[in-house]
Scaffold this motif. Structure first.
Motif: not given
Lengths: 258, 344
Positions: B192-199, B264-273
């Motif tokens: 569902y798209g997750d950015l918590s593991q970022s470094d 991961g899978l982050i949807g709709f950003v490329g649609l809305v903006v």
């Protein structure tokens, strides 16, 4: 004046039978050439061959004495412009933006339209009476207005040859004559070579300097409209009986079904 | 006529001006996002960190520089890429509903990444590469399925994308459910798209590639303008359509594959903006492209900030937030714009 474009012995096939066969044709600067023929006689194929979209299996197409296969896409777009029968815009562009698209083949990759480009664009808008439309969205325009804008875009390419594929098929009578008036004056004023494909035999005959009648992919008859538009030619090519007389005002040939 | 002011439809100055304004808002959103979270960070503390004040508490330093900043930077880059991908796909398919997620390119990339994890590949090279392969494979698969005798039809392609998306998501679920590998279990969240593991490493890899991709795609922005008016029209106006499309698909898949491997899978950003950009500033891609990309960065930073604050101290996958915003938006687009693109 010599020829701008000539087709020599051109043959094109979509796979099974020949859509164009042994076709010879040329056009001079300042000449308005009408192309007519029944459905499937190769009119649209002919335009696509001239525009380098279809590559003929036989013969040569010479543009300014060079084979068109030696031009790249944008080089060809600087010489030949097409006004397609139908054009859909899926996103909203202003008329000005649409006409500026005609400058594409003249601009470098990261280049924006400069002063000279805009002079060409505004002249094209003025010549087609589209100036007052320039801020409007292409979606809001009427059929006739849209057709004029597309002609303006073709002019913005600064081509030597313009191809018009049934430019009046979706227009009412008033717009039809308006578009033909425009095409004719542009051709003769600017010395362009213009092919116009049309089912509108009377109008084509009235405006064109020369006509070509295609039948099953070859030239059945060519010459001034009076020579081409005869009852016997039309009956032979279209397969229906007609009467050809003269328009009482313009004197150009007039075709009616018998 | 002679007195007419000769003005182009778009000047480079306008593109630069608007991009700078968006850059300002991007920096602002980064600052706001740095402050917000389970532990509040004051402006003074942020400023202290910025100028290197040694009196700032170590915990604050850790939270801001080790946890929040890398995550925000990655969110920005991911949003930038997804939105850029959306703009390009919409132009190529002449359909405002196209987006890397809806077309299945994202889940194709995710599928590649999951395979990469199963093969035990490295997170900084092997997995992104697999993800790229997955994304690339998907886009050609979708185009092939959507192909019709007379060119391509954009609604069929979208449908093909939706199906491919469902299929790959199911495969990923299958792997995740049956896996014995511990690392795969965390992948569920990642679906569902997750950015918590970022470094920082991820941003260091993504940044140059995304920047280069933007450069290449921006060079095709006028090509895209013409392609939206129809491929045949574009060809007639001098665009080498085949080449332009191929470059776009290769480059966008690269970028999407890369960011999917890290987020991961982050949807709709490329649609809305991009749609908002088009509504406000028009369809010229020379302006729309930078606006959408920068707007996408701001949008995803905001969405991720929400994701880690709304249910604080717990957090949501960022894809949940973007779907909450994006799905109704998709329906709205379908209802209002549907008739316009369905015609051809």
């Amino acid at each position: 004046m010599g020829t701008v474009l000539s087709l020599k012995n051109v043959g094109f096939s979509y796979g099974e039978s020949w859509a164009l066969k042994d076709l010879d044709l040329d056009i001079r600067p300042g000449e308005l050439l009408g192309v007519m023929g029944p459905n499937g006689s190769g009119k649209s194929t002919l335009l696509n061959v001239i525009d380098g979209i279809l590559i003929p299996q036989e013969g040569d197409v010479l543009l300014k004495e060079k084979p068109i296969s030696s031009y790249n896409r944008s080089g060809l777009a600087r010489e030949v412009a097409m006004v397609a029968q139908e054009s859909h815009f899926h996103f909203s562009f202003s008329t000005l933006e649409v006409v500026c698209m005609g400058r594409f083949p003249h601009l470098g990759r990261f280049q924006f339209e400069g002063k000279r480009d805009m002079e060409v664009v505004y002249k094209a808008l003025a010549d087609t009476q589209c100036l007052e439309l320039s801020e409007r969205s292409i979606h809001e325009l009427s059929g006739g207005e849209k057709q004029r804008v597309l002609i303006a875009r073709a002019l913005a390419q600064e081509p030597t040859v313009i191809l018009l594929d049934e430019p009046t098929s979706f227009l009412d009578l008033k717009y039809k004559s308006e578009i033909f008036d425009l095409i004719s004056s542009l051709t003769h004023k600017a010395g362009l070579s213009v092919f116009v494909v049309s089912h509108d035999i009377d109008l084509t005959a009235k405006y064109c300097d020369r006509m070509v009648m295609l039948r099953e992919g070859y030239v059945y008859s060519t010459g001034v409209p009076d020579e081409v538009i005869t009852a016997s030619n039309i009956e032979a090519v279209y397969g229906c009986p007609v009467i050809v007389d003269k328009n009482p005002v313009s004197g150009s040939p007039r075709v009616s079904l018998r | 006529m002679t007195n007419l002011t000769i003005k182009g439809p778009l000047s480079p100055m306008r593109v630069i001006r608007i991009s700078l304004v968006l850059c300002f808002f991007l920096i602002l959103s980064i600052f706001i996002s740095l402050r917000l979270g389970t532990a509040d960070v004051t402006l003074d503390q942020l400023w202290g960190l910025f100028i290197g004040d040694p009196n700032v508490k170590e915990t604050v330093r850790l939270i801001v520089l080790k946890i929040r900043l890398p995550r925000i930077l990655l969110a920005g880059l991911v949003g930038f890429s997804l939105s850029l991908g959306g703009v390009v796909f919409q132009a190529l398919l002449r359909n405002p509903l196209a987006d890397p997620f809806i077309l299945g390119v994202s889940s194709g990339g995710a599928f590649g990444a999951v395979l990469g994890i199963m093969f035990g590949l490295g997170f900084n090279f092997g997995i992104p590469l697999m993800s790229y392969a997955g994304a690339l494979l998907t886009i050609f698969l979708v185009l092939e399925i959507g192909k019709r005798k007379m060119g391509m039809e954009s609604s069929t392609i979208l449908l093909a994308g939706v199906i491919i998306n469902a299929f790959f998501t199911a495969i990923i679920m299958f792997f995740v459910s049956t896996a014995v590998d511990d690392r795969l279990h965390s992948m569920l969240f990642w679906l569902y798209g997750d950015l918590s593991q970022s470094d920082y490493n991820q941003s260091i890899i993504v940044f140059p590639i995304v920047l280069a991709a933007f450069g290449v795609l921006y060079g095709l922005s006028r090509h895209l303008n013409l392609i939206t008016a129809g491929e045949e029209t574009a060809l007639q106006l001098g665009v080498d359509v085949k080449k332009a499309k191929m470059i776009c698909f290769l480059v966008v898949s690269l970028v999407i594959g890369l960011v999917v491997a890290f987020s991961g899978l982050i949807g709709f950003v490329g649609l809305v903006v991009p749609h908002l950009g088009r509504m406000v500033l028009g369809s010229d891609h020379r302006l729309l492209m930078p606006v959408s990309a920068l707007g996408g960065a701001i949008f995803l930073i905001a969405a991720d900030t929400l994701a880690r604050t709304v249910v604080s101290p717990s957090e949501l996958p960022v894809g949940v937030i973007t779907a909450f915003i994006g799905a109704p938006f998709f329906i709205y687009l379908l209802k209002t714009r549907g008739s316009k693109w369905a015609r051809s």
